[in-house]
Design an enzyme around this catalytic site. Structure first.
Site, mmCIF file in Angstrom:
data_model
loop_
_atom_site.group_PDB
_atom_site.id
_atom_site.type_symbol
_atom_site.label_atom_id
_atom_site.label_comp_id
_atom_site.label_asym_id
_atom_site.label_seq_id
_atom_site.Cartn_x
_atom_site.Cartn_y
_atom_site.Cartn_z
ATOM 1 N N HIS A 11 52.272 -6.540 -47.174
ATOM 2 C CA HIS A 11 51.214 -5.695 -47.754
ATOM 3 C C HIS A 11 49.931 -5.747 -46.925
ATOM 4 C CE1 HIS A 11 49.588 -9.374 -49.861
ATOM 5 N NE2 HIS A 11 48.446 -8.723 -49.676
ATOM 6 N N ASP A 35 57.625 -9.628 -49.048
ATOM 7 C CA ASP A 35 56.216 -9.527 -48.649
ATOM 8 C C ASP A 35 55.947 -10.286 -47.361
ATOM 9 O OD1 ASP A 35 53.689 -8.456 -48.866
ATOM 10 O OD2 ASP A 35 52.906 -10.097 -50.104
ATOM 11 N N SER A 52 45.459 -13.413 -47.796
ATOM 12 C CA SER A 52 46.835 -12.955 -47.702
ATOM 13 C C SER A 52 47.339 -13.040 -46.268
ATOM 14 C CB SER A 52 46.957 -11.515 -48.196
ATOM 15 O OG SER A 52 46.911 -11.459 -49.590
#
Length: 317
Positions: free
Chosen positions: A63, A93, A172
């Site tokens: 993402h 992911d 992230s």
């Protein structure tokens, strides 16, 4: 000095020693890990990435890269390098990048399957653009599965690590390391959940990473369930020789599991006749070879074992 004063002095000293020990571990991990973690920028957004291999491969979240194909990585020593996106796998992911030029040496990687709840972990990333930021906490839970939405497509990220180490936008793709400084997870700050979450580094995700390195994509089968590990009733455990299964807490509407009749509250015992005790037990089955294949799924429902047949579809989009 009163007896009470002496009591406080002793315990203050013990507290200081404990804090020193904790601080030494965190600072040692931070010092060893930060050179291997980059801040990455793409045309739309960015995050963090971890050097995975010495020939310039970086690991981050799918993402984080989105549909981007190129970007710039900035390392903690101030050096920059352009990179290309080698491939991404939305279901796990995970995404692999490769820098054009020099990059630091690879971080050491461990095995998330060895983690235990309560274990110290350290998150390193670039929250809010601040490169080399460090937070620490403990493993709060293991084997979680979380639903995410990308446009019109609903997906489930399986087998994530839950931690109370603070994660913010930009974390992230950064490293979640154990007390030995080995990367055991890739942080995924999923907005709206209020939790620190990380994709585990284990045998299943290593297979995904290696496929991305070679083929640039992973053909993934998709069932569409969210579950948490749960113990089996004693009588069922005695009959099956299995101590736990995966409790279904959400079934993605319109997905293969929904069409097969799997319901929230079902306790999954086996998939394709293989025992399931956590989300990874299902994920191990969901590679390209089972797309379009009827998989037997045994669930415990209202005290009875029920067989259903689900046909995984290919994850697209």
């Amino acid at each position: 000095m009163s007896d009470t004063d002496g009591f406080h002095d002793i315990h203050d000293t013990e507290g200081a020693r404990a804090l020193d020990a904790y601080s030494r571990v965190v600072s040692t991990v931070a010092r060893s890990m930060t050179p291997h973690v980059a801040s990455v920028r793409l045309a739309r957004g960015g995050g963090s990435a971890v050097v995975y291999a010495d020939d310039g491969y970086l690991l981050t979240n799918a993402h984080v890269v989105g549909r981007g194909r190129h970007g710039t990585a900035t390392f903690t020593d101030g050096s920059e390098a352009d990179f290309d996106v080698v491939g991404a796998d939305p279901l796990s992911d995970l995404a692999v990048l490769r820098v054009r030029g020099d990059a630091p040496t690879a971080a050491g990687f461990g095995d998330a399957d060895d983690l235990v709840v309560g274990q110290l972990v350290v998150a390193v990333g670039s929250p809010l653009g601040f490169s080399g930021s460090v937070t620490a906490g403990v493993v709060s839970a293991l084997g979680r599965a979380i639903p995410v939405q990308q446009g019109a497509a609903a997906r489930v990220i399986e087998d994530v690590i839950q931690t109370d180490a603070a994660l913010n936008p930009g974390n992230s793709g950064g490293a979640l390391a154990d007390s030995s400084g080995r990367v055991v997870g890739i942080n995924t700050a999923v907005a709206g959940f209020g939790l620190g979450l990380a994709v585990p580094v284990n045998s299943t995700t290593r297979r995904i990473i290696e496929t991305l390195l070679v083929e640039g994509r992973v053909r993934r089968a998709y069932l569409g369930v969210v579950g948490v590990p749960a113990p089996l009733p004693d009588d069922v455990a005695a009959r099956t020789g299995q101590s736990s299964g995966l409790r279904i807490v959400e079934v993605i509407s319109g997905g293969p599991a929904h069409r097969a009749g799997i319901r929230p509250g079902d306790l999954v015992l086996t998939v394709a006749r293989e025992a399931v005790s956590d989300a990874q037990g299902i994920q191990r089955q969901l590679f390209a070879e089972v797309i379009g294949t009827r998989l037997p799924v045994t669930v415990l429902r209202n005290g009875a074992m029920v067989d259903v047949f689900a046909t995984p579809t290919e994850l697209v989009g």
